[in-house]
Design an enzyme around this catalytic site. Structure first.
Site, short mmCIF file in Angstrom:
data_model
loop_
_atom_site.label_atom_id
_atom_site.label_comp_id
_atom_site.label_asym_id
_atom_site.label_seq_id
_atom_site.Cartn_x
_atom_site.Cartn_y
_atom_site.Cartn_z
N GLU A 1 0.86 -1.19 0.00
CA GLU A 1 0.00 0.00 0.00
C GLU A 1 0.90 1.23 0.00
O GLU A 1 1.84 1.34 0.79
CB GLU A 1 -0.92 -0.06 1.22
CG GLU A 1 -1.96 1.03 1.27
CD GLU A 1 -1.40 2.30 1.81
OE1 GLU A 1 -1.51 3.33 1.09
OE2 GLU A 1 -0.84 2.30 2.91
N SER A 2 0.62 2.19 -0.90
CA SER A 2 1.57 3.25 -1.20
C SER A 2 1.81 4.22 -0.04
O SER A 2 2.93 4.69 0.16
CB SER A 2 1.13 4.01 -2.45
OG SER A 2 -0.13 4.60 -2.25
N LYS A 3 0.76 4.56 0.74
CA LYS A 3 1.01 5.48 1.85
C LYS A 3 1.90 4.84 2.90
O LYS A 3 2.77 5.49 3.48
CB LYS A 3 -0.30 5.95 2.48
CG LYS A 3 -0.05 7.00 3.57
CD LYS A 3 -1.33 7.56 4.16
CE LYS A 3 -1.02 8.58 5.25
NZ LYS A 3 -2.25 9.10 5.88
N CYS B 1 -8.29 6.20 -6.37
CA CYS B 1 -7.81 5.35 -5.29
C CYS B 1 -8.96 4.54 -4.70
O CYS B 1 -10.05 5.07 -4.46
CB CYS B 1 -7.14 6.20 -4.21
SG CYS B 1 -6.68 5.27 -2.74
N ASP C 1 -6.00 9.17 -9.77
CA ASP C 1 -4.72 8.62 -10.20
C ASP C 1 -4.63 8.80 -11.71
O ASP C 1 -5.49 8.33 -12.46
CB ASP C 1 -4.63 7.12 -9.86
CG ASP C 1 -4.64 6.85 -8.37
OD1 ASP C 1 -4.01 7.64 -7.63
OD2 ASP C 1 -5.27 5.87 -7.95
N HIS D 1 -3.46 1.03 -8.72
CA HIS D 1 -2.78 1.05 -10.02
C HIS D 1 -2.57 -0.36 -10.58
O HIS D 1 -2.88 -0.65 -11.74
CB HIS D 1 -1.40 1.70 -9.90
CG HIS D 1 -1.38 3.10 -9.39
ND1 HIS D 1 -1.99 3.50 -8.22
CD2 HIS D 1 -0.78 4.22 -9.88
CE1 HIS D 1 -1.78 4.77 -8.02
NE2 HIS D 1 -1.04 5.24 -9.01
N GLU D 2 -1.98 -1.22 -9.74
CA GLU D 2 -1.65 -2.58 -10.17
C GLU D 2 -2.90 -3.33 -10.61
O GLU D 2 -2.88 -4.08 -11.60
CB GLU D 2 -0.96 -3.34 -9.03
CG GLU D 2 0.33 -2.68 -8.53
CD GLU D 2 0.09 -1.76 -7.34
OE1 GLU D 2 1.02 -1.64 -6.52
OE2 GLU D 2 -1.00 -1.16 -7.23
N ARG E 1 2.62 10.38 -6.33
CA ARG E 1 1.90 10.91 -5.17
C ARG E 1 2.72 10.58 -3.94
O ARG E 1 3.18 9.45 -3.79
CB ARG E 1 0.50 10.32 -5.05
CG ARG E 1 -0.31 10.93 -3.89
CD ARG E 1 -1.62 10.24 -3.68
NE ARG E 1 -2.50 10.44 -4.82
CZ ARG E 1 -3.57 9.69 -5.07
NH1 ARG E 1 -3.84 8.68 -4.28
NH2 ARG E 1 -4.33 9.94 -6.10
N GLY E 2 2.91 11.57 -3.07
CA GLY E 2 3.70 11.33 -1.87
C GLY E 2 5.14 10.95 -2.17
O GLY E 2 5.75 10.19 -1.42
#
Length: 282
Positions: free
Chosen positions: A83-85, A189, A196, A228-229, A257-258
């Site tokens: 998870e990106s965050k 998201c 996105d 995204h994936e 992002r981030g």
């Protein structure tokens, strides 16, 4: 294993100022893959998720800050994505932590990320991590995805949720091999609903795919909520099942992002990884 809504996404988060690998939040790939028809037999693709970390910093042994870019390659065979965050929070935990060398940082990243994405695998593998030092920054290029631009087409769009019925191939015509691109990929998201933005490259061999329908299909993701994936795998599976190409490659480069961008790549046949070159919007 946490669910997406149990991840740090959309929640107030304290930023750790000391190295903490427990901040990484792996999420299972299997539930979303089951939605698109990928079961126990496995996926009809191989590939990887190509990450770029633009905000990587740590302290050297004398307390002086160091900076670098990082390219991370996560095989799509891993049972989990990150998870990106949580990835951002994890990277920030390096900021006030001293490491003896950049090689130590690289080794720590490889070990922690590998443990997260291979969580639960009977035979865990590795992830690729390459650090780019400041003296190499000038060598980083910006280049748009190569291929025939679908966005040139003057089409009407009315559908903004994934509509695979828009895809069609002309099986009564001679097979072709072509590469098609678009900058009109947008999804949202899965947890926060934030937009996105991505550029998409589709390379295939087989019956000619109707280009207007393909562009309408790409636009149809505009209100769709998925990581995204997962979007790229959905696109691959829709093309694979509805157009029945003999070969297929789907590659998306999403804006950052981030301090992170995620660039999923899926292919029906083993081949070299695409060049890790960012587009102008990245």
């Amino acid at each position: 294993m946490p669910l997406p809504e149990q991840s740090p996404l959309g929640k107030a988060s304290a930023y750790a100022d000391q190295y903490d690998p427990t901040l990484l939040c792996p999420l299972e790939r299997a539930p979303k893959r089951a939605e698109i028809g990928i079961g126990a037999a496995g996926a009809p693709f191989v590939g990887a998720d190509l990450w770029t970390a633009y905000e990587l910093s740590w302290l050297n042994a004398r307390g002086k800050p160091q900076v670098a870019l990082a390219h991370i390659t996560v095989p799509c065979e891993t049972p989990c994505l990150i998870e990106s965050k949580s990835f951002k929070l994890y990277l920030n935990s390096f900021n006030q932590t001293a490491f003896a060398s950049a090689q130590d940082v690289q080794a720590r990243l490889r070990a922690d990320l590998g443990a997260a994405v291979w969580h639960g695998a009977p035979q865990p593998g590795t992830v690729g991590v390459r650090l780019i030092a400041p003296e190499q920054f000038d060598q980083q290029s910006v280049h748009e995805l190569d291929g025939l631009d679908l966005d040139r087409l003057d089409i009407e769009c009315h559908t903004y949720q994934p509509a695979p019925e828009l895809l069609r191939a002309h099986h009564d015509e001679a097979p072709v091999s072509e590469v098609l691109t678009s900058r009109l990929l947008k999804s949202n998201c899965l947890v926060t609903g934030q937009p996105d933005w991505g550029s998409l490259r589709i390379a295939y061999s087989g019956a000619p795919i109707d280009q207007e329908g393909l562009l309408q299909y790409i636009v149809s993701f505009r209100q769709h909520q998925e990581f995204h994936e997962q979007c790229v795998e959905r696109i691959f599976m829709d093309l694979w099942t509805r157009c029945r190409p003999t070969k297929l490659e789907v590659y998306a480069r999403y804006t950052r992002r981030g301090g992170l961008d995620i660039n999923p790549w899926r292919t029906s046949h083993p081949m070299q990884l695409p060049a890790h070159t960012r587009t102008a919007r990245q």
